[in-house]
Enzyme design. Structure first.
Site, PDB file in Angstrom:
ATOM      1  N   HIS A   9       5.117  14.384  16.162  1.00 28.85           N
ATOM      2  CA  HIS A   9       5.175  12.921  16.250  1.00 28.85           C
ATOM      3  C   HIS A   9       5.273  12.686  14.638  1.00 28.85           C
ATOM      4  CE1 HIS A   9       4.204   8.777  17.566  1.00 28.85           C
ATOM      5  NE2 HIS A   9       3.763   8.805  16.387  1.00 28.85           N
ATOM      6  N   GLU A  10       4.581  13.297  13.654  1.00 28.02           N
ATOM      7  CA  GLU A  10       4.389  12.872  12.408  1.00 28.02           C
ATOM      8  C   GLU A  10       5.379  13.457  11.497  1.00 28.02           C
ATOM      9  OE1 GLU A  10       2.399  10.439  11.495  1.00 28.02           O
ATOM     10  OE2 GLU A  10       0.909  10.666  13.356  1.00 28.02           O
ATOM     11  N   HIS A  45       8.305  10.840  11.732  1.00 26.80           N
ATOM     12  CA  HIS A  45       7.983   9.934  10.675  1.00 26.80           C
ATOM     13  C   HIS A  45       8.467  10.443   9.307  1.00 26.80           C
ATOM     14  CE1 HIS A  45       6.095   7.142  13.467  1.00 26.80           C
ATOM     15  NE2 HIS A  45       5.016   7.582  13.350  1.00 26.80           N
TER      16      HIS A  45
END
Length: 483
Positions: free
Chosen positions: A203-204, A207
């Site tokens: 997920h990160e 980003h």
């Protein structure tokens, strides 16, 4: 440090409001137009292999992440970004896109702050936070940021799981503010259930490479491509998804069903909230896909703002350990990398061990036999009397289970004298009739002892860690009188 209630509220990456997102997307489009970028025409052949360097900040055993777990985490990234993550029901997700992004383990640095004073004392918890704390850690540890994904593991509070400080377009690609912070227990094998399968980092990293939350900005009209997450094939979503995978699948919720908001004809979601998407907040087991639109955005952002990642090799001179040398090598085995100790007065120690066919018979103990103390302004070795307190690290008989397995252990040692003992319960060593074992130990990156495992019941050695040559030895206390 971790809530296990089923809500990924722990992503501390900031969300953009509609005005900021629109301004950023317009600027990105203008820059692409001005540079005549032809990313879209190259998508079919897009591929990039990203080196991943972990900086493990730990407080003794607390937060320590072994190298095998770090390598497992890289495999989770590869499965996610190459479209190979299975759904919660165990089936292959046929909608998952291969983004063309892959990863490889580039190395790890270890920073033990147990008992540390000064700037590093707060690295594990207090500085493990957004803002000035993370910047202090990055300024000390960031390595080749332009070409290497730097991942910092520590223990943030407040249920935070991870975050990035900067999206790709916000600073030059070599700026130390790029990188990912991560709660150590989210790495595979950790205890941050249900977020311990490794997809917090997925997920990160999304980003880090320019993706936003699928629910960013809430509901909006489908034709507003500069709203929400700025990806055409993730449906508008009012809020993040929470609950078990079975609950979310049964609910099949479309939280943005207003006029012009829900496209019930567009796969893979058909208007329903994207709880299987890696950029939502569902638990790790539910996440299994990036969309073709997200893959397209990744390719565009990397080509535009992170071209350094597309350079082969990913930089050099980084602490890494790609595995022990072959036992058939005629030259001495290369020592493993040294631990980067937060306290510069400590010595960096490591032990590499390769077992024979009976690893259950192998054990070892590292004991501190004397401390280095300042006695009347003289460096003095003071014997350690408490055997239990003297043990620094140990592996008991039965702990090692892989036949012919290879392990490496690392510690930061305060100045003093230590004894390393490697034992074989059966008394036949680790060589040579039932397989060929070997071992070596290093201090401050220099190999100080090694063996081929042919040591019968065991072998022991004295290790002096940062002991001055002129250190004196404290006299032994008198024996207690007989009863």
């Amino acid at each position: 440090a971790q809530s296990t209630s089923g809500a990924r509220g722990g992503c501390a990456t900031r969300e953009l409001d509609a005005a900021e997102l629109e301004a950023k997307e317009n600027a990105r489009l203008r820059a692409r137009t001005a540079s005549h970028d032809n990313t879209l025409s190259r998508l079919a052949g897009f591929a990039v292999d990203v080196p991943v360097l972990f900086h493990v900040v730990h407080d003794g055993h607390d937060g320590y992440v072994a190298e095998d777990r770090l390598r497992a985490q890289v495999e989770v990234l590869n499965n996610a970004f190459r479209g190979a993550t299975h759904q919660h029901d165990g089936l292959v997700n046929v909608n998952a896109a291969d983004t063309g992004v892959s990863f490889h383990f580039h190395g790890a640095t270890y920073h033990d702050v147990a008992g540390a004073t000064g700037e590093t004392a707060g690295w594990f918890r207090d500085d493990c936070s957004t803002g000035f704390g993370e910047l202090r850690i990055k300024r000390a540890l960031a390595t080749d940021v332009r070409r290497v994904l730097n991942v910092y593991t520590c223990e943030p509070d407040g249920g935070v799981l991870g975050w990035i400080q900067a999206f790709p377009d916000e600073y030059p690609e070599e700026d130390e503010r790029h990188g990912v912070f991560l709660l150590h227990s989210t790495i595979p094998g950790g205890d941050a259930t249900p977020y311990n399968l490794g997809d917090t980092l997925t997920h990160e990293v999304g980003h880090y490479l320019g993706l936003y939350h699928t629910f960013q900005g809430g509901c909006h009209a489908l034709w507003e491509t500069e709203r929400g997450d700025a990806v055409y094939d993730t449906p508008p979503q009012k809020d993040s998804c929470h609950g078990t995978c079975a609950e979310l699948a049964a609910r099949a919720q479309d939280s943005c069903a207003g006029v012009g908001e829900s496209d019930e004809t567009l796969p893979p979601y058909f208007g329903r909230d994207a709880f299987t998407n890696f950029m939502d907040y569902s638990v790790d087991a539910c996440m299994s896909e990036f969309t073709p639109g997200q893959a397209q955005r990744l390719a565009e952002v990397i080509a535009q703002y992170k071209p350094g990642l597309m350079e082969s090799g990913g930089g050099g001179g980084v602490v890494s350990f790609d595995g022990p040398p072959s036992s058939s090598s005629s030259s001495p085995p290369a020592p493993p990398p040294r631990v980067e100790c937060a306290d510069e007065t400590h010595a960096s120690w490591s032990l590499y061990l390769k077992a024979d066919d009976f690893p259950l018979e192998i054990g070892w103990t590292l004991k501190r036999t004397a401390t280095l103390e300042d006695v009347s302004a003289v460096a003095t070795l003071v014997p350690v009397r408490d055997d239990a307190a003297a043990v620094v690290a140990r592996v008991d008989f039965g702990d090692l289970k892989q036949n012919g397995g290879e392990w490496i252990w690392r510690r930061c040692l305060p100045p003093g004298v230590y004894e390393l003992e490697i034992l074989d319960k059966w008394g036949d060593g680790m060589c040579c009739f039932w397989g060929r074992g070997e071992w070596h130990t290093t201090l401050d990156g220099v190999m100080i002892a090694s063996g081929d495992g042919d040591h019968d019941a065991g072998v022991s050695m004295r290790i002096e860690a940062r002991v001055p040559v002129d250190a004196s030895v404290a006299p032994s206390p008198p024996s207690p009188p007989p009863p």
